[in-house]
Design a protein around this motif. Structure first.
Motif, PDB file in Angstrom:
ATOM      1  N   GLU A 105       0.781  -1.224   0.009  1.00  0.00           N
ATOM      2  CA  GLU A 105      -0.055   0.118   0.005  1.00  0.00           C
ATOM      3  C   GLU A 105       0.879   1.216   0.120  1.00  0.00           C
ATOM      4  N   PRO A 106       0.279   2.405  -0.481  1.00  0.00           N
ATOM      5  CA  PRO A 106       1.184   3.561  -0.828  1.00  0.00           C
ATOM      6  C   PRO A 106       1.705   4.168   0.877  1.00  0.00           C
ATOM      7  N   ARG A 107       2.909   4.442   0.880  1.00  0.00           N
ATOM      8  CA  ARG A 107       3.499   4.920   1.984  1.00  0.00           C
ATOM      9  C   ARG A 107       4.065   6.402   2.003  1.00  0.00           C
ATOM     10  N   PRO A 108       4.169   7.237   3.127  1.00  0.00           N
ATOM     11  CA  PRO A 108       4.617   8.478   3.107  1.00  0.00           C
ATOM     12  C   PRO A 108       6.116   8.598   2.493  1.00  0.00           C
ATOM     13  N   VAL A 109       6.381   9.304   1.797  1.00  0.00           N
ATOM     14  CA  VAL A 109       7.757   9.489   0.853  1.00  0.00           C
ATOM     15  C   VAL A 109       8.478  10.689   1.953  1.00  0.00           C
ATOM     16  N   HIS A 110       9.410  10.286   2.237  1.00  0.00           N
ATOM     17  CA  HIS A 110      10.222  11.506   2.990  1.00  0.00           C
ATOM     18  C   HIS A 110      11.366  11.813   1.831  1.00  0.00           C
ATOM     19  N   SER A 111      11.525  13.189   1.904  1.00  0.00           N
ATOM     20  CA  SER A 111      12.140  13.700   0.866  1.00  0.00           C
ATOM     21  C   SER A 111      13.816  13.737   1.433  1.00  0.00           C
ATOM     22  N   LEU A 112      14.741  13.735   0.405  1.00  0.00           N
ATOM     23  CA  LEU A 112      15.949  13.799   0.499  1.00  0.00           C
ATOM     24  C   LEU A 112      16.728  14.948   0.240  1.00  0.00           C
ATOM     25  N   PRO A 113      17.546  15.640   1.061  1.00  0.00           N
ATOM     26  CA  PRO A 113      18.203  16.837   0.962  1.00  0.00           C
ATOM     27  C   PRO A 113      19.449  16.686  -0.160  1.00  0.00           C
ATOM     28  N   ARG A 121      12.249  10.595  -5.529  1.00  0.00           N
ATOM     29  CA  ARG A 121      11.350  11.384  -4.992  1.00  0.00           C
ATOM     30  C   ARG A 121      11.735  11.339  -3.362  1.00  0.00           C
ATOM     31  N   GLY A 122      12.520  10.411  -2.922  1.00  0.00           N
ATOM     32  CA  GLY A 122      12.841  10.382  -1.322  1.00  0.00           C
ATOM     33  C   GLY A 122      13.132   8.993  -1.030  1.00  0.00           C
ATOM     34  N   ILE A 123      12.571   8.514   0.344  1.00  0.00           N
ATOM     35  CA  ILE A 123      12.536   7.369   0.673  1.00  0.00           C
ATOM     36  C   ILE A 123      11.169   6.915   1.566  1.00  0.00           C
ATOM     37  N   VAL A 124      11.123   5.588   1.602  1.00  0.00           N
ATOM     38  CA  VAL A 124       9.971   5.046   2.097  1.00  0.00           C
ATOM     39  C   VAL A 124      10.336   3.965   3.052  1.00  0.00           C
ATOM     40  N   ASN A 125       9.306   3.857   3.895  1.00  0.00           N
ATOM     41  CA  ASN A 125       9.581   2.719   4.937  1.00  0.00           C
ATOM     42  C   ASN A 125       8.604   1.496   4.450  1.00  0.00           C
ATOM     43  N   VAL A 126       9.310   0.455   4.138  1.00  0.00           N
ATOM     44  CA  VAL A 126       8.433  -0.735   3.605  1.00  0.00           C
ATOM     45  C   VAL A 126       8.682  -1.795   4.657  1.00  0.00           C
ATOM     46  N   GLY A 128       9.948  -1.883   7.785  1.00  0.00           N
ATOM     47  CA  GLY A 128      10.995  -1.573   8.501  1.00  0.00           C
ATOM     48  C   GLY A 128      12.281  -1.172   7.747  1.00  0.00           C
ATOM     49  N   GLU A 129      12.128  -1.634   6.205  1.00  0.00           N
ATOM     50  CA  GLU A 129      13.154  -1.189   5.677  1.00  0.00           C
ATOM     51  C   GLU A 129      13.220   0.106   4.877  1.00  0.00           C
ATOM     52  N   LEU A 130      14.044   1.038   4.911  1.00  0.00           N
ATOM     53  CA  LEU A 130      14.311   1.910   4.361  1.00  0.00           C
ATOM     54  C   LEU A 130      14.375   1.979   2.622  1.00  0.00           C
ATOM     55  N   LEU A 131      13.717   2.318   1.809  1.00  0.00           N
ATOM     56  CA  LEU A 131      13.923   2.038   0.341  1.00  0.00           C
ATOM     57  C   LEU A 131      14.002   3.479  -0.396  1.00  0.00           C
ATOM     58  N   ILE A 132      14.761   3.570  -1.523  1.00  0.00           N
ATOM     59  CA  ILE A 132      14.788   4.747  -2.131  1.00  0.00           C
ATOM     60  C   ILE A 132      13.443   4.780  -3.127  1.00  0.00           C
ATOM     61  N   CYS A 133      12.567   5.953  -2.885  1.00  0.00           N
ATOM     62  CA  CYS A 133      11.306   5.756  -3.966  1.00  0.00           C
ATOM     63  C   CYS A 133      11.583   6.682  -5.236  1.00  0.00           C
ATOM     64  N   ILE A 134      11.456   5.875  -6.331  1.00  0.00           N
ATOM     65  CA  ILE A 134      11.688   6.614  -7.479  1.00  0.00           C
ATOM     66  C   ILE A 134      10.353   7.271  -8.360  1.00  0.00           C
ATOM     67  N   SER A 135      10.731   7.909  -8.951  1.00  0.00           N
ATOM     68  CA  SER A 135       9.430   8.590  -9.996  1.00  0.00           C
ATOM     69  C   SER A 135       9.500   7.738 -11.448  1.00  0.00           C
ATOM     70  N   LEU A 136       8.793   6.847 -11.611  1.00  0.00           N
ATOM     71  CA  LEU A 136       8.941   6.109 -12.981  1.00  0.00           C
ATOM     72  C   LEU A 136       8.557   6.975 -13.942  1.00  0.00           C
ATOM     73  N   VAL A 170      14.465  -0.994  -4.823  1.00  0.00           N
ATOM     74  CA  VAL A 170      13.703   0.400  -4.908  1.00  0.00           C
ATOM     75  C   VAL A 170      12.448   0.220  -4.853  1.00  0.00           C
ATOM     76  N   ALA A 171      11.727   1.437  -4.833  1.00  0.00           N
ATOM     77  CA  ALA A 171      10.164   1.345  -5.016  1.00  0.00           C
ATOM     78  C   ALA A 171       9.551   2.495  -5.580  1.00  0.00           C
ATOM     79  N   PHE A 172       8.650   2.186  -6.369  1.00  0.00           N
ATOM     80  CA  PHE A 172       7.771   3.203  -7.122  1.00  0.00           C
ATOM     81  C   PHE A 172       6.531   3.126  -6.934  1.00  0.00           C
ATOM     82  N   ALA A 173       5.645   4.265  -7.241  1.00  0.00           N
ATOM     83  CA  ALA A 173       4.287   4.272  -6.996  1.00  0.00           C
ATOM     84  C   ALA A 173       3.496   4.165  -8.363  1.00  0.00           C
ATOM     85  N   VAL A 174       2.557   3.167  -8.407  1.00  0.00           N
ATOM     86  CA  VAL A 174       1.597   3.212  -9.481  1.00  0.00           C
ATOM     87  C   VAL A 174       0.171   3.469  -9.368  1.00  0.00           C
TER      88      VAL A 174
END
Length: 231
Positions: A105-113, A121-126, A128-136, A170-174
């Motif tokens: 399910e969608p998670r909050p995306v925390h931006s990276l400085p 896009r940032g990182i997401v917690n899936v 307990g694992e922090l994954l980089i979230c990309i924009s496909l 990595v993770a990406f939203a669809v």
């Protein structure tokens, strides 16, 4: 009411979707929240119990014979490739099943400085694992993710897809996930010239599905493109 708090037995509610759910009179109060029985925890728990029940006599042999039959439409020895079909905007794409790790399910995306790539896009917690979230869409240069599924779709549920190999996750939203789909080599078609340059470098072939043309992504090219966007 969820399965954990429902005092009714499994036998009493095992066909609640046929009585008060989407296949019944739709009087179930949970429909206001879940929209469809397949999204309800009660439905999911009953489904798990049904899958865990002992196999009936002859079931395994019957399905073994079914899948052992040769597809008359396919050439001798032709293998089946499997992809996860999903939608971004108006584009339907196929991700090789071998690099599909999880659908969440969608998670909050925390931006990276100080990020340098629009594709990150940032990182997401899936779990307990922090994954980089990309924009496909940014990575492939295709239409952005829409907030609405369109008038023809009654209920659409966005998802987060986790992909990668070994430690490269990595993770990406669809916008929408259909599920797994198998296709054979003779179904593959050429990538049309209308596909953008970035997408064309990753889309390996086109396959027919439900009256649509689905662009199947090449696993190696996609992961390399993701690595370059992250670096």
């Amino acid at each position: 009411m969820s399965a954990e708090t429902d005092p009714m037995t499994t036998d009493a509610i095992e066909e609640c979707w046929r009585e008060i759910g989407v296949s019944g009179d739709r009087s179930c109060p949970e429909l206001d929240e879940h929209l469809h029985c397949r999204n309800c925890p009660t439905h999911a728990q009953i489904a798990r119990k049904l899958l865990d029940r002992p196999l009936p006599p002859g079931y395994r042999d019957a399905w073994t014979q079914h899948f052992a039959k040769r597809d008359e439409k396919a050439p001798e020895g032709e293998e089946i490739d499997s992809v996860l079909i999903f939608r971004i905007g108006e584009e339907w794409l196929g991700l090789p099943a071998a690099i599909c790790r999880e659908i969440a399910e969608p998670r909050p995306v925390h931006s990276l400085p100080h990020r340098r790539s629009e594709a990150v896009r940032g990182i997401v917690n899936v779990r307990g694992e922090l994954l980089i979230c990309i924009s496909l869409p940014a990575l492939l240069g295709i239409g952005a993710i829409s907030s609405s599924g369109g008038a023809e779709r009654i209920a659409v549920f966005p998802r987060l897809i986790v992909t990668g190999e070994e430690a490269r996750h990595v993770a990406f939203a669809v916008d929408e996930v259909h599920g797994l789909h198998g296709y054979r080599a003779h179904e593959r078609g050429a990538v049309p010239a209308t596909v953008g340059r970035s997408a064309a470098s990753v889309v390996a072939t086109m396959i027919p599905w439900n009256g649509r043309a689905v662009g199947c992504l090449d696993a190696g090219r996609l992961l390399d493109l993701i690595d370059r966007s992250i670096a």
